[in-house]
Design a protein around this motif. Sequence first.
Motif, PDB file in Angstrom:
ATOM      1  N   GLU A 355      62.701  60.563  51.647  1.00  0.00           N
ATOM      2  CA  GLU A 355      63.097  60.086  53.096  1.00  0.00           C
ATOM      3  C   GLU A 355      63.864  60.553  53.945  1.00  0.00           C
ATOM      4  O   GLU A 355      64.953  61.447  52.980  1.00  0.00           O
ATOM      5  CB  GLU A 355      63.527  58.720  52.875  1.00  0.00           C
ATOM      6  N   ASP A 356      63.950  61.101  54.705  1.00  0.00           N
ATOM      7  CA  ASP A 356      65.216  61.382  55.664  1.00  0.00           C
ATOM      8  C   ASP A 356      65.968  60.185  56.748  1.00  0.00           C
ATOM      9  O   ASP A 356      66.802  60.584  57.596  1.00  0.00           O
ATOM     10  CB  ASP A 356      64.743  62.661  56.449  1.00  0.00           C
ATOM     11  N   LYS A 359      61.751  59.699  58.798  1.00  0.00           N
ATOM     12  CA  LYS A 359      60.576  59.455  58.117  1.00  0.00           C
ATOM     13  C   LYS A 359      59.955  60.167  57.349  1.00  0.00           C
ATOM     14  O   LYS A 359      60.986  60.336  56.102  1.00  0.00           O
ATOM     15  CB  LYS A 359      59.083  60.408  59.141  1.00  0.00           C
ATOM     16  N   THR A 360      59.453  59.612  56.259  1.00  0.00           N
ATOM     17  CA  THR A 360      58.506  60.312  54.999  1.00  0.00           C
ATOM     18  C   THR A 360      58.307  61.868  55.067  1.00  0.00           C
ATOM     19  O   THR A 360      57.506  61.776  55.769  1.00  0.00           O
ATOM     20  CB  THR A 360      57.493  59.121  54.153  1.00  0.00           C
TER      21      THR A 360
END
Length: 858
Positions: A355-356, A359-360
């Motif tokens: 995760e950032d 979004k994944t």
Amino acid sequence: MNQDLYVNILNTLPFGMGYLRLLTDSQGGAEDYLYLEVNPAFEQLTGLRREDILGKKASEIFGENKLGAFDWIDYCSRAARSGKVQETTQWIKERKRYDKVMVIPLSREDFVVVIRDATAEIISAVQKEGNSPLPDDLEAVFNHTHDAISLVEYLNGGFRYIRNNAVHKRMTGFSDISGLGPVELLGEETGGTIEKYYERCMKTGRPLTYEQVFHFAPGKCEWQTEVTPILGDGTIRYLLCTSQDVTDLKAAQKERDILARRLQSTFDQHNAVMLVIDPDSGRIVDANPAACTFYGYTKEELLSLNIDQINMLPSEQVSAMYRQANGKKRNYFLFPHRLKNGEIRPVDVFSCPIEDGEKTLLSSIIFDVSDREEYRGELYREKELLRTTLQSIGDGVVTTDSAGRITSLNSVAQELTGWKNSEAKGKYFSEVFILQNEETGAPAENLVRKVLETGRIIGLANHTELIDRKGRPVPIADSAAPIKTEDGEISGVVMVFRDISNERDQNRQIRFLSYHDYLTGLYNRRYMEEAMILLDTDRNLPLSVVMGDVNGLKITNDVFGHEAGDNLLRHIARLFEKNCRREDIIARWGGDEFVVIMPRTGLDEADQIIRRIKRDHVEMDESGLRLSLSLGCAVRDTMDRSIRAVLREAEGNMYQQKLLDGKSSRNAIINTLLATLYEKSMETEGHAKRMETQCHCIGRSLQLSSKELDELSLLAVLHDIGKVAVNPAILKKPGQLTAEEWAEMKRHPEIGYRIAQATPELANVADFILSHHERWDGKGYPRGLREKEIPLLCRILAVTDAYDAMTNDRVYRKAKSSEEALSELEGNAGTQFDPEIVRLFIQSLQTEGAGRASESPD
């Protein structure tokens, strides 16, 4: 109440109302809630638009930005499942106010939430009470929160605390702060800093947030405080301070920062290739320097690429695999990746979702495995070669470890022992392989143990048999060899063995065939020649020898085929066995010759046996043809003559008898064949006589010689002799023949030709019999001769045969009149028939008719 009225009431309520549903996990625990309906006041109070939240889960709407530290899912779940109305007041940091929230359960999953702003209520209550304790109900509201709250009054240019809640007291250790200023409470340095924050809030009139380290009695901590100005009579009179202990949060943030730096350093400095990929689009989001070196691209070039431009698998397949990785269902892949120079390398890819904050993504660590895959391919090929060899080899193969425990059985070994590989694995060799001497039943030596002890290749003793799992003995031959490691240590044994039952049967069969005739089962010439050596003693005197020859074998083969001839020879073999004695030695000497040696038998006794044999005629099943033997006999009375000399004398006597039997035998054969033909078909002796007469009329017109007329007579009688080998059902079929039946019928000229060739008296008409169905236009059979290529006698026969057939009844039609038949002949002259022969035939009939008319009385 109708629906419209209900909606109007809901939409005009001054407080927010929402209809929600709990969502549970597989264990029944609440994990989220779903928005089903809200009124306009709910939208105004929460700042959430109805169209943005209906049908969505709270986690989808708020994400990680929870409304304070309060666990709303747990609270709503307990309220809904208790069946009782629950109410709480919470400080909502994001909204900078107190909200009073009431949960009204409708079922165990559905509930209604009622929301209203309670900030003014709390402040008003505090103002009314001054420094006195709050009423019990407001006390509960003020303290029903997880945040530390203090209320500051601004009076005469200074700040003093007038109230703090229970959480504030517990976290600071200050039980009563009313009337104290920040400096008095916290000291010059810390209190002065806090007053500056308060002054800034007063000047701006807007809430502000600050962080400050405190040394309270319970210990050192770091707080994050939000200061909210509260208006009274149009001016700011109070500051509401809501604080949270962020000590652990700060420590965690620091740890995260350190971890992030470490991870970034690992990403940038690690020799392993690393890519970060958007699983939805396949876009490369980040790449470390090792990736740039491996693929041959700059970082900017890599970030402009899609993973499909590197991965050589179909994009649909790659997308499916990335979805597996994104769902944590799979994390390892083997892909073919293309470098910038066009080279394709196999790579191991280890992927996991990360995760950032937005979004994944997929983080992939990539290893070049070109060498490994090459070695794996070589190893696989070697393994497959070994596996295929072991499974396809006709011998059983068993391997053991150094303790003599079985490690594998190939398919043949499983079949021979009756043990499955999975069942035999781990058992000692002697438990599965029970070996014994097939003659004595004594246990055989344990081959595996001996190899392990000696380290040598050892073969199994002769006459050894394996007792399979069902107790059945299987004769085997085998050998065992040690399996050695690189340093020469014995790590096990491999034994190769085979079932020799078939070999023994084949050897017995070979021995049988070497001394027996394969067709009749009698002894063969080789055995007889060896027997003559063994019988060459005086105790076998007198010794009689009988030689026999089959009359008519060739004609049988020609007419009925070689299978019929083989059956004839078998019948004759049984004839000899039936009439000879047990001690007599019977052999097939050659093609149609048989020899019988009779030890201690005189000539008179031998003649009696010969007479018995001659009385038994051999009858062919298909035709009723009776064939006979020519037999000759000789006797050895003294040792002065050799057995071979006696055999030659018997052979001479047999040929002399054959000469006497030959002509009458052949005549009998021909007569039998004709009788068979008349019986099986529509042909009659009268038909043959009429044709002979008509053929002679044409022959005399053509001035044929007497020899040619004799041949014409013979042809008229025997032209259809080949039909004896045609199925009688075809010959007598009233309807039209099928293609297969017609093909069989068309064989009879060739069969008749072979019959005539086999009979010296008929050989001169053999070619005529072969050609009697040829046509003038070349469309006949079997050779398609035309015009004068067809022998003259055959052309004559064709006309007379057709006329006689048309003027006599057949199974399939009635007879035609003579005039109709002659008209048919004239119509086919020049196509089916020789036109000159047709003319002469008609002329001869007219002359014959005129002669009969002239002889009639007037």
